[in-house]
Design an enzyme around this catalytic site. Structure first.
Site, short mmCIF file in Angstrom:
data_model
loop_
_atom_site.label_atom_id
_atom_site.label_comp_id
_atom_site.label_asym_id
_atom_site.label_seq_id
_atom_site.Cartn_x
_atom_site.Cartn_y
_atom_site.Cartn_z
N GLU A 111 -77.46 -11.66 -17.89
CA GLU A 111 -77.54 -12.89 -17.12
C GLU A 111 -77.07 -12.60 -15.71
O GLU A 111 -76.14 -11.82 -15.52
CB GLU A 111 -76.63 -13.98 -17.71
CG GLU A 111 -77.23 -14.73 -18.85
CD GLU A 111 -76.50 -14.41 -20.14
OE1 GLU A 111 -75.29 -14.16 -20.09
OE2 GLU A 111 -77.16 -14.37 -21.19
N TYR A 123 -82.29 -5.27 -10.97
CA TYR A 123 -82.74 -5.42 -12.35
C TYR A 123 -84.27 -5.43 -12.42
O TYR A 123 -84.86 -4.82 -13.32
CB TYR A 123 -82.15 -6.69 -12.96
CG TYR A 123 -80.63 -6.68 -13.04
CD1 TYR A 123 -79.96 -5.51 -13.40
CD2 TYR A 123 -79.87 -7.80 -12.75
CE1 TYR A 123 -78.57 -5.47 -13.47
CE2 TYR A 123 -78.49 -7.77 -12.82
CZ TYR A 123 -77.84 -6.60 -13.18
OH TYR A 123 -76.47 -6.57 -13.24
C1 LIG Z 1 -75.50 -5.46 -8.05
C2 LIG Z 1 -74.73 -4.21 -7.66
C3 LIG Z 1 -74.06 -3.64 -8.92
C4 LIG Z 1 -75.70 -3.18 -7.08
O1 LIG Z 1 -74.96 -1.99 -6.83
P1 LIG Z 1 -75.35 -0.99 -5.62
O2 LIG Z 1 -74.66 0.29 -5.89
O3 LIG Z 1 -75.10 -1.65 -4.32
O4 LIG Z 1 -76.92 -0.86 -5.84
P2 LIG Z 1 -77.82 0.43 -5.56
O5 LIG Z 1 -77.38 1.08 -4.29
O6 LIG Z 1 -77.85 1.24 -6.78
O7 LIG Z 1 -79.24 -0.24 -5.28
C5 LIG Z 1 -80.18 -0.33 -6.30
C6 LIG Z 1 -81.20 -1.39 -5.95
O8 LIG Z 1 -80.56 -2.67 -5.94
C7 LIG Z 1 -81.20 -3.50 -4.94
N1 LIG Z 1 -80.22 -3.80 -3.91
C8 LIG Z 1 -78.99 -3.26 -3.78
N2 LIG Z 1 -78.38 -3.83 -2.72
C9 LIG Z 1 -79.23 -4.73 -2.20
C10 LIG Z 1 -79.15 -5.65 -1.12
N3 LIG Z 1 -78.07 -5.74 -0.34
N4 LIG Z 1 -80.21 -6.45 -0.89
C11 LIG Z 1 -81.31 -6.38 -1.65
N5 LIG Z 1 -81.44 -5.52 -2.71
C12 LIG Z 1 -80.41 -4.71 -2.96
C13 LIG Z 1 -82.35 -2.69 -4.39
O9 LIG Z 1 -83.47 -2.93 -5.21
C14 LIG Z 1 -81.84 -1.28 -4.60
O10 LIG Z 1 -82.87 -0.34 -4.67
P3 LIG Z 1 -83.39 0.40 -3.31
O11 LIG Z 1 -82.17 1.00 -2.70
O12 LIG Z 1 -84.35 1.41 -3.86
O13 LIG Z 1 -84.00 -0.68 -2.47
C15 LIG Z 1 -73.66 -4.53 -6.56
O14 LIG Z 1 -74.29 -5.22 -5.51
C16 LIG Z 1 -72.47 -5.32 -7.03
O15 LIG Z 1 -71.50 -4.78 -7.55
N6 LIG Z 1 -72.52 -6.66 -6.84
C17 LIG Z 1 -71.37 -7.52 -7.20
C18 LIG Z 1 -71.27 -7.64 -8.68
C19 LIG Z 1 -72.51 -8.24 -9.25
O16 LIG Z 1 -73.01 -9.25 -8.77
N7 LIG Z 1 -73.00 -7.61 -10.34
C20 LIG Z 1 -74.15 -8.10 -11.07
C21 LIG Z 1 -73.70 -9.07 -12.08
S1 LIG Z 1 -75.09 -9.60 -13.06
#
Ligand SMILES: CC(C)(COP(=O)(O)OP(=O)(O)OC[C@H]1O[C@@H](n2cnc3c(N)ncnc32)[C@H](O)[C@@H]1OP(=O)(O)O)[C@@H](O)C(=O)NCCC(=O)NCCS
Length: 154
Positions: A111, A123
């Protein structure tokens, strides 16, 4: 000439009870409505898959997932705000999915807040599709916010 072995910068390790305070530091930095320490301890106690992302032995992220009856449920996936956008969220997600497969799960669920664009994009890029909405599932600054339920086959 001597060979130089470079330590990998990010390492995933199983989460232990003693890691929970460090996990809470990331959790409170990451979420406006963070999980409590008790929730993480309960996840460990019941045997959920709880993994840390570490860098130079510091906790910088984590993933928590339950696996049962052929399904896995990703409950938390988090990277410290200062280290986002470096591919580590994707690495952890793929790691959790691999663990789910190893436990013979055939479907993964999660979720996510409807407003959480970065997580939704991650996702979707990793093959999850929206399968439903839980209205008002999350607390929000003003009232409640919907959860998007997503799933993918493994
Ligand atoms: C969601 C989260 C885990 C992603 O981690 P991250 O290490 O920044 O993500 P990645 O660098 O691996 O990026 C993977 C993909 O996510 C998406 N993404 C990551 N950051 C993004 C941003 N700021 N805006 C849009 N898409 C984004 C993109 O699709 C990206 O792929 P790409 O680099 O090929 O475009 C991180 O933002 C986070 O910890 N958020 C707070 C906690 C949270 O909300 N978790 C999810 C709960 S369901």
């Amino acid at each position: 000439m001597s060979a130089v072995l470079r330590r990998p910068e990010f390492v995933m390790l199983p989460m232990l009870g003693e890691d929970v305070p460090a996990v809470m530091e990331v959790e409170t930095a990451a979420y406006p409505f963070p999980w409590t320490e008790g929730i993480f301890r309960d996840c460990l106690r019941v045997g959920y898959c709880c993994w840390l992302l570490t860098r130079e032995e510091a906790v910088v992220g984590y993933g928590v997932m339950s696996v049962a009856a052929g399904e896995c449920h990703i409950l938390n996936l988090c990277v410290h705000p200062s280290l986002r956008g470096q591919g580590q969220g994707r690495v952890m997600l793929r790691c959790l999915i691999g663990i789910g497969r190893n436990h013979n799960a055939d479907t993964a669920f999660l979720e996510v807040r409807a407003s959480n664009r970065s997580a939704l994009r991650l996702y979707e890029a990793e093959g999850f599709c929206e399968v439903g909405i839980r209205r008002g599932y999350y607390p929000a600054a003003e009232g409640r916010e919907d959860a998007v339920i997503m799933a993918r086959s493994l």
